[in-house]
Design an enzyme around this catalytic site. Sequence first.
Site, short mmCIF file in Angstrom:
data_model
loop_
_atom_site.label_atom_id
_atom_site.label_comp_id
_atom_site.label_asym_id
_atom_site.label_seq_id
_atom_site.Cartn_x
_atom_site.Cartn_y
_atom_site.Cartn_z
N ASP A 1 0.95 -1.07 0.13
CA ASP A 1 0.04 -0.13 0.19
C ASP A 1 0.85 1.18 -0.16
O ASP A 1 1.81 1.14 0.65
CB ASP A 1 -0.91 -0.02 1.18
CG ASP A 1 -2.31 0.49 1.11
OD1 ASP A 1 -2.35 1.80 0.70
OD2 ASP A 1 -3.33 -0.28 1.38
N ASP B 1 -2.90 4.82 -2.22
CA ASP B 1 -3.83 5.32 -1.38
C ASP B 1 -4.14 6.75 -1.41
O ASP B 1 -3.19 7.58 -1.81
CB ASP B 1 -3.26 5.04 0.17
CG ASP B 1 -4.35 5.55 1.17
OD1 ASP B 1 -5.24 4.95 1.35
OD2 ASP B 1 -4.22 6.65 2.00
N GLU C 1 -6.55 4.34 -5.50
CA GLU C 1 -7.72 4.53 -5.00
C GLU C 1 -8.31 6.04 -5.25
O GLU C 1 -7.83 7.26 -4.62
CB GLU C 1 -7.78 4.44 -3.42
CG GLU C 1 -8.90 4.79 -2.69
CD GLU C 1 -8.67 4.96 -1.18
OE1 GLU C 1 -9.69 4.97 -0.35
OE2 GLU C 1 -7.57 5.63 -0.80
N HIS D 1 -11.09 -2.91 3.02
CA HIS D 1 -10.82 -2.63 4.43
C HIS D 1 -11.70 -1.20 4.90
O HIS D 1 -11.68 -1.07 6.00
CB HIS D 1 -9.45 -2.50 4.86
CG HIS D 1 -8.86 -1.32 4.13
ND1 HIS D 1 -8.62 -1.34 3.00
CD2 HIS D 1 -8.55 -0.01 4.57
CE1 HIS D 1 -8.19 -0.13 2.55
NE2 HIS D 1 -7.90 0.49 3.53
N ASP D 2 -12.30 -0.74 3.82
CA ASP D 2 -12.86 0.43 4.36
C ASP D 2 -14.43 0.38 3.97
O ASP D 2 -15.19 1.31 4.11
CB ASP D 2 -12.75 1.80 3.33
CG ASP D 2 -11.12 2.11 3.56
OD1 ASP D 2 -10.65 2.15 4.77
OD2 ASP D 2 -10.59 2.72 2.56
#
Length: 575
Positions: free
Chosen positions: A98, A199, A259, A331-332
């Site tokens: 990430d 990210d 993202e 994970h969000d």
Amino acid sequence: MQKKWWQNAVVYQIYPKSFKDSNKDGIGDLTGIIEGLDYIRSLGVNVIWLCPVNRSPMRDNGYDISDYYTIDPLFGTNADLERLIKEAKTRGIKVLMDLVVNHVSSEHKWFLDMLSDENSPCRDYFIIRETQDGNPPNNFRSYFGDSVWTRIGDSNRFYFHSFAKEQPDLNWENPRLRQEIYDMMSYWCGKGIAGFRVDAIGNIKKSAKILSSCHMPPDAGDGMADSHDWLLNQPGINVFLSEMRDRVFHKYDSMTVAEVSVPDDQLAEYVGENGYFSMVFDFSYTDIDVNGVTTPCDLVPWNLEELKGHIYHSQEVTQNIGWAAPYLENHDQPRSVNKYLPDGAINDYNTKMLGALFFFLRGTPYIYQGQELGMQNYPFTRIEQFADEGALKRYEVAAACGELEEKIMDYLRRRSRDNGRTPMQWSDDEYAGFSSESPWLSVNPDYTWRNVRSQNQDDLSILQFYRRMVWLRLHSAYRNVLTYGMFKGLRVGGPEDFIYRRYDETHEVLVILNYSETERPYSINLSGYEILLNNYAAIPDISCPKAARGSIGEEHTLLPWQVLVVGKEIRQKSC
Ligand code: GLC
Ligand code: CA
């Protein structure tokens, strides 16, 4: 489009804190992931994406990095990561890290230097504004609910943060900072990682407006205004993104998934032939229940027609430009079955149906840990049960806006990110086999029957269904059409009839599904097709494609929540 290695990837996303604990501290770690590699390999996937494992005070579970070059001791050592990369490689699995470079932790050396030394070169690594009256420069709201500005000590100076105040944004305008970031990325590429999940990258360019002293009309009871329009994909971001692509991604042939939500008319710049990234995540269908909401605990109603519209649109637009990244969970997000299926009606059939709906779309599919078991949201009853700062902050902000406790809790039960972060359910042993000690976040009580061990032994399990899906995509005679073939969403029947086609010159696959709890008739001539997947059939031996075959007549009824994936070879016409 030129073929790339990552078009044949199926990705498994790991949330390291919750995957497997090897040293009995209740927190997942790198050695735990290494222990789980054979399981990951048994799914058939060939890439894993690790959420951040760098050193971090963990205010945002690793998305607040305090040292890019070291692994956080909670997760292990740098040597452990190198071992993971090596062990994964021997199993044919590549590793994505990430990349969190919109911001750092407020404990990062750069930030501490900036605070302590007026003349530090790191001063310009952050975005700082001074005001005359001692009030923050403006009233923009950060993504986590507070102001985007936090005061430095008792001065009149403020630093900017898109997320929590412990996550100061980096100043990408500074070429020296950018070079530090590229060096760091190159360092990890040199260690053998295959690429990055990037990210919050759409936020790295700030508009003049969001940094100005312009007070916006408030859009909610907190007196603040939403930032999105002045913070995301701002003009000029292209300079930073193409530089990053040229200096790092191209050099290492990296796989990158960003993202960032990109408007259709800019998609080519992001994922086209010479785009900044290999692919980007599309939020239109995963955020269908929250898109456009600025109040802290409201959800928007949606229907199947809209869901279908978003998915079909995203596919149709992207395939003409580049590559997609279909996913249901991360994970969000809360668990997908709870979001997309009616309360009280979730079962193995519709869990598999949902899996098949997304899995055969065009692009590289992402499976989030536990999704392959049909893991569900945690039955939260009290605010003390949440760990995510985002949830706690939202609770505070919503309460301050006068929302009722019941409404806030209902929102968090549905939407809290902790839903997707409960420990992986390996077995019915204590703590789900995740750890022998009490984990950092409670295990979902359904672990006693929903776990890897039991689903391994059950031919009808969700897990076996996922394995079969991966096998179809990567190894069957349909692998090419399922990877490179075009997508066509058929607009037939009612909103609950989802039918789409993947096709190339030699093969065709139809994914036909009934997104409802009643039987549905459908009329498609299926002669000549073979059944590749049926959520009403057992999958006794996934290595044998014939096992799930059957013949199909002309009249068809789909059972409640049934999905059929059928395929045929298209005979080339001879002249
Ligand atoms: C991304 C991450 C999320 C994190 C945020 C701030 O949205 O996915 O988990 O909180 O960035 O880094
Ligand atoms: Ca541990």
